[in-house]
Design a protein around this motif. Structure first.
Motif, PDB file in Angstrom:
ATOM      1  N   THR A  19       0.851  -1.187   0.000  1.00 46.86           N
ATOM      2  CA  THR A  19       0.000   0.000   0.000  1.00 46.86           C
ATOM      3  C   THR A  19       0.891   1.244   0.000  1.00 46.86           C
ATOM      4  O   THR A  19       2.115   1.154   0.148  1.00 46.86           O
ATOM      5  N   CYS A  20       0.280   2.398  -0.120  1.00 45.22           N
ATOM      6  CA  CYS A  20       1.061   3.631  -0.024  1.00 45.22           C
ATOM      7  C   CYS A  20       1.710   3.769   1.350  1.00 45.22           C
ATOM      8  O   CYS A  20       2.772   4.377   1.478  1.00 45.22           O
ATOM      9  N   ALA A  21       1.088   3.195   2.372  1.00 45.39           N
ATOM     10  CA  ALA A  21       1.682   3.222   3.710  1.00 45.39           C
ATOM     11  C   ALA A  21       2.984   2.418   3.732  1.00 45.39           C
ATOM     12  O   ALA A  21       3.961   2.806   4.389  1.00 45.39           O
ATOM     13  N   ASP A  22       3.011   1.290   3.017  1.00 44.80           N
ATOM     14  CA  ASP A  22       4.231   0.482   2.938  1.00 44.80           C
ATOM     15  C   ASP A  22       5.342   1.237   2.212  1.00 44.80           C
ATOM     16  O   ASP A  22       6.504   1.215   2.625  1.00 44.80           O
ATOM     17  N   ILE A  23       4.979   1.890   1.107  1.00 43.83           N
ATOM     18  CA  ILE A  23       5.972   2.672   0.365  1.00 43.83           C
ATOM     19  C   ILE A  23       6.458   3.845   1.222  1.00 43.83           C
ATOM     20  O   ILE A  23       7.652   4.132   1.291  1.00 43.83           O
ATOM     21  N   PRO A  80      -9.281   3.030   5.007  1.00 45.54           N
ATOM     22  CA  PRO A  80      -8.294   2.013   4.604  1.00 45.54           C
ATOM     23  C   PRO A  80      -6.862   2.486   4.823  1.00 45.54           C
ATOM     24  O   PRO A  80      -6.558   3.668   4.622  1.00 45.54           O
ATOM     25  N   THR A  81      -5.993   1.561   5.239  1.00 45.56           N
ATOM     26  CA  THR A  81      -4.591   1.915   5.384  1.00 45.56           C
ATOM     27  C   THR A  81      -4.014   2.320   4.029  1.00 45.56           C
ATOM     28  O   THR A  81      -4.360   1.747   2.997  1.00 45.56           O
ATOM     29  N   GLY A  82      -3.181   3.342   4.033  1.00 42.46           N
ATOM     30  CA  GLY A  82      -2.629   3.858   2.785  1.00 42.46           C
ATOM     31  C   GLY A  82      -3.452   4.950   2.146  1.00 42.46           C
ATOM     32  O   GLY A  82      -3.038   5.526   1.140  1.00 42.46           O
ATOM     33  N   ARG A  97      -2.912   1.789   9.479  1.00 44.81           N
ATOM     34  CA  ARG A  97      -3.586   0.950  10.470  1.00 44.81           C
ATOM     35  C   ARG A  97      -2.558   0.082  11.180  1.00 44.81           C
ATOM     36  O   ARG A  97      -1.861  -0.719  10.562  1.00 44.81           O
ATOM     37  N   LYS A  98      -2.443   0.251  12.500  1.00 42.41           N
ATOM     38  CA  LYS A  98      -1.522  -0.546  13.303  1.00 42.41           C
ATOM     39  C   LYS A  98      -2.174  -0.891  14.635  1.00 42.41           C
ATOM     40  O   LYS A  98      -2.681   0.002  15.326  1.00 42.41           O
ATOM     41  N   ASN A  99      -2.160  -2.174  14.951  1.00 37.46           N
ATOM     42  CA  ASN A  99      -2.690  -2.640  16.239  1.00 37.46           C
ATOM     43  C   ASN A  99      -4.099  -2.119  16.517  1.00 37.46           C
ATOM     44  O   ASN A  99      -4.425  -1.704  17.630  1.00 37.46           O
ATOM     45  N   GLY A 100      -4.917  -2.130  15.476  1.00 38.11           N
ATOM     46  CA  GLY A 100      -6.305  -1.730  15.627  1.00 38.11           C
ATOM     47  C   GLY A 100      -6.539  -0.232  15.671  1.00 38.11           C
ATOM     48  O   GLY A 100      -7.668   0.221  15.888  1.00 38.11           O
ATOM     49  N   LYS A 101      -5.487   0.569  15.458  1.00 38.19           N
ATOM     50  CA  LYS A 101      -5.616   2.020  15.487  1.00 38.19           C
ATOM     51  C   LYS A 101      -5.279   2.615  14.120  1.00 38.19           C
ATOM     52  O   LYS A 101      -4.465   2.062  13.380  1.00 38.19           O
ATOM     53  N   THR A 102      -5.896   3.746  13.805  1.00 32.78           N
ATOM     54  CA  THR A 102      -5.570   4.479  12.590  1.00 32.78           C
ATOM     55  C   THR A 102      -4.637   5.621  12.961  1.00 32.78           C
ATOM     56  O   THR A 102      -5.027   6.553  13.671  1.00 32.78           O
ATOM     57  N   LEU A 103      -3.387   5.540  12.495  1.00 31.70           N
ATOM     58  CA  LEU A 103      -2.376   6.538  12.785  1.00 31.70           C
ATOM     59  C   LEU A 103      -2.150   7.413  11.552  1.00 31.70           C
ATOM     60  O   LEU A 103      -2.772   7.212  10.511  1.00 31.70           O
ATOM     61  N   ASN A 156      -7.549  23.220  12.684  1.00 31.18           N
ATOM     62  CA  ASN A 156      -8.031  22.069  11.926  1.00 31.18           C
ATOM     63  C   ASN A 156      -9.532  21.906  12.114  1.00 31.18           C
ATOM     64  O   ASN A 156     -10.050  22.057  13.229  1.00 31.18           O
ATOM     65  N   THR A 157     -10.226  21.585  11.025  1.00 34.63           N
ATOM     66  CA  THR A 157     -11.685  21.412  11.102  1.00 34.63           C
ATOM     67  C   THR A 157     -12.133  19.985  10.807  1.00 34.63           C
ATOM     68  O   THR A 157     -13.237  19.595  11.168  1.00 34.63           O
ATOM     69  N   GLY A 158     -11.291  19.204  10.147  1.00 35.99           N
ATOM     70  CA  GLY A 158     -11.667  17.836   9.795  1.00 35.99           C
ATOM     71  C   GLY A 158     -10.738  17.293   8.729  1.00 35.99           C
ATOM     72  O   GLY A 158      -9.604  17.766   8.575  1.00 35.99           O
ATOM     73  N   ILE A 159     -11.234  16.310   7.961  1.00 40.57           N
ATOM     74  CA  ILE A 159     -10.379  15.693   6.938  1.00 40.57           C
ATOM     75  C   ILE A 159     -11.172  15.344   5.684  1.00 40.57           C
ATOM     76  O   ILE A 159     -12.401  15.218   5.716  1.00 40.57           O
ATOM     77  N   MET A 160     -10.447  15.194   4.597  1.00 39.46           N
ATOM     78  CA  MET A 160     -10.929  14.516   3.398  1.00 39.46           C
ATOM     79  C   MET A 160     -10.141  13.222   3.281  1.00 39.46           C
ATOM     80  O   MET A 160      -8.956  13.177   3.646  1.00 39.46           O
ATOM     81  N   VAL A 161     -10.786  12.167   2.787  1.00 40.17           N
ATOM     82  CA  VAL A 161     -10.155  10.847   2.679  1.00 40.17           C
ATOM     83  C   VAL A 161     -10.149  10.425   1.216  1.00 40.17           C
ATOM     84  O   VAL A 161     -11.200  10.336   0.582  1.00 40.17           O
ATOM     85  N   VAL A 162      -8.950  10.176   0.700  1.00 41.75           N
ATOM     86  CA  VAL A 162      -8.775   9.860  -0.715  1.00 41.75           C
ATOM     87  C   VAL A 162      -7.999   8.563  -0.837  1.00 41.75           C
ATOM     88  O   VAL A 162      -6.899   8.437  -0.294  1.00 41.75           O
TER      89      VAL A 162
END
Length: 304
Positions: free
Chosen positions: A61-65, A222-224, A246-252, A280-286
């Motif tokens: 995933t992009c998280a791995d890269i 999703p992770t990444g 996603r690590k140990n059930g948490k989204t970092l 900060n007001t929130g997020i967008m997820v892409v």
């Protein structure tokens, strides 16, 4: 060179064999500048090492890269060193946006792609309609970046599906602060074009997940995924970007934090990290997305 060695140490820990293959062929570090691209020999070596790793890790995933670049330094304005706009490839140091773009380009490519392919992919991501045509063709506002890259098929904006609410976009920061941008400060044509893009962006429809909903929503990210943090700073849409991990059930949150710091992954959940900043007001997820467009032929860059 120090940043490159930090990355190389991580690569060596992951796979000693391909580390040796890559570093044995490593050329002397020097800047290569053509009319349309800037990079160093270190960048091409890092690229080859990541590509070699991908050949035995197909479900990355992009998280791995992104993990390859943990510890790399934050450096601002690496894209703004040239008077004439051209592609800058820098896998040694990043700001938050170049970190996301660089990792996404690496993830989108097949593992047999060349460094020239990477340059073409990065161009396709960074510039409006995938064409580098002057300073204003760069996707400066990240909401515009999201819309353009979704249209090109490289990402899928999941914000509304995750419960996002309408987000009123009112960007004008660049045109209101031209003194902060060398390419706008003394170039009235560039400034006028940026104003036109700001007006177009403000007519588009976006969604965001407000801070008070993040704790419930983050478990479904999703992770990444690319995380874009929305802000109440006047004239801005998004103030910071990175990746969900996603690590140990948490989204970092994996990101390039600020000047003087290094790429890192938070130890607290994404929702808690974002709540730390009052603006900060929130997020967008892409979500990054591979499809046939990734294989589409584009204008070839000269890479020697």
């Amino acid at each position: 060179m120090e940043a490159n060695m930090s990355i190389m140490k991580k690569l060596k820990m992951k796979n000693k064999i391909f580390f040796c293959l890559c570093t044995c062929a490593m050329p002397v570090c020097s800047l290569f500048s053509a009319t349309n691209i800037d990079y160093t020999s270190e960048d091409s070596v890092i690229f080859e090492c990541v590509q070699t790793w991908k050949k035995t890790h197909h479900d990355n995933t992009c998280a791995d890269i992104g993990d390859f670049f943990l510890g790399a330094p934050y450096v601002a304005k690496t894209l703004d060193q040239n008077s004439n706009e051209r592609l800058v490839v820098n896998l040694r140091q990043f700001d938050c946006s170049t970190f996301v773009e660089s990792v996404l380009a690496l993830w989108l490519l097949p593992d047999n792609a060349s460094f020239a392919d990477y340059c073409n992919q990065l161009t396709a991501i960074r510039y409006r309609n995938g064409k580098c045509d002057g300073y204003c063709s760069r996707l400066h506002y990240f909401s515009d970046w999201i819309a353009d890259n979704e249209a090109k098929g490289f990402v899928n904006n999941l914000t509304q599906q995750l419960g996002g609410e309408p987000f009123k976009c009112q960007v004008n920061f660049m045109s209101s602060h031209p003194q902060l941008y060398a390419q706008l400060k003394e170039n009235s044509a560039n400034l006028a074009e940026i104003v036109r893009h700001e007006k177009r962006i403000n007519m588009q429809k976006f969604h965001f997940i407000p801070i008070h909903q993040l704790k419930n929503a983050e478990k479904n990210i999703p992770t990444g995924s690319i995380i874009a943090i929305t802000t109440q700073i006047d004239g801005l849409d998004i103030s910071h970007v990175g990746f969900a991990v996603r690590k140990n059930g948490k989204t970092l949150f994996m990101h390039a934090p600020a000047v003087g710091k290094q790429i890192t992954t938070t130890t607290i959940p994404l929702s808690e990290h974002i709540a730390l900043q009052s603006k900060n007001t929130g997020i967008m997820v892409v979500v990054p997305k591979k499809n046939a467009l990734c294989e589409k032929k584009r204008e070839t860059l000269t890479v020697n």
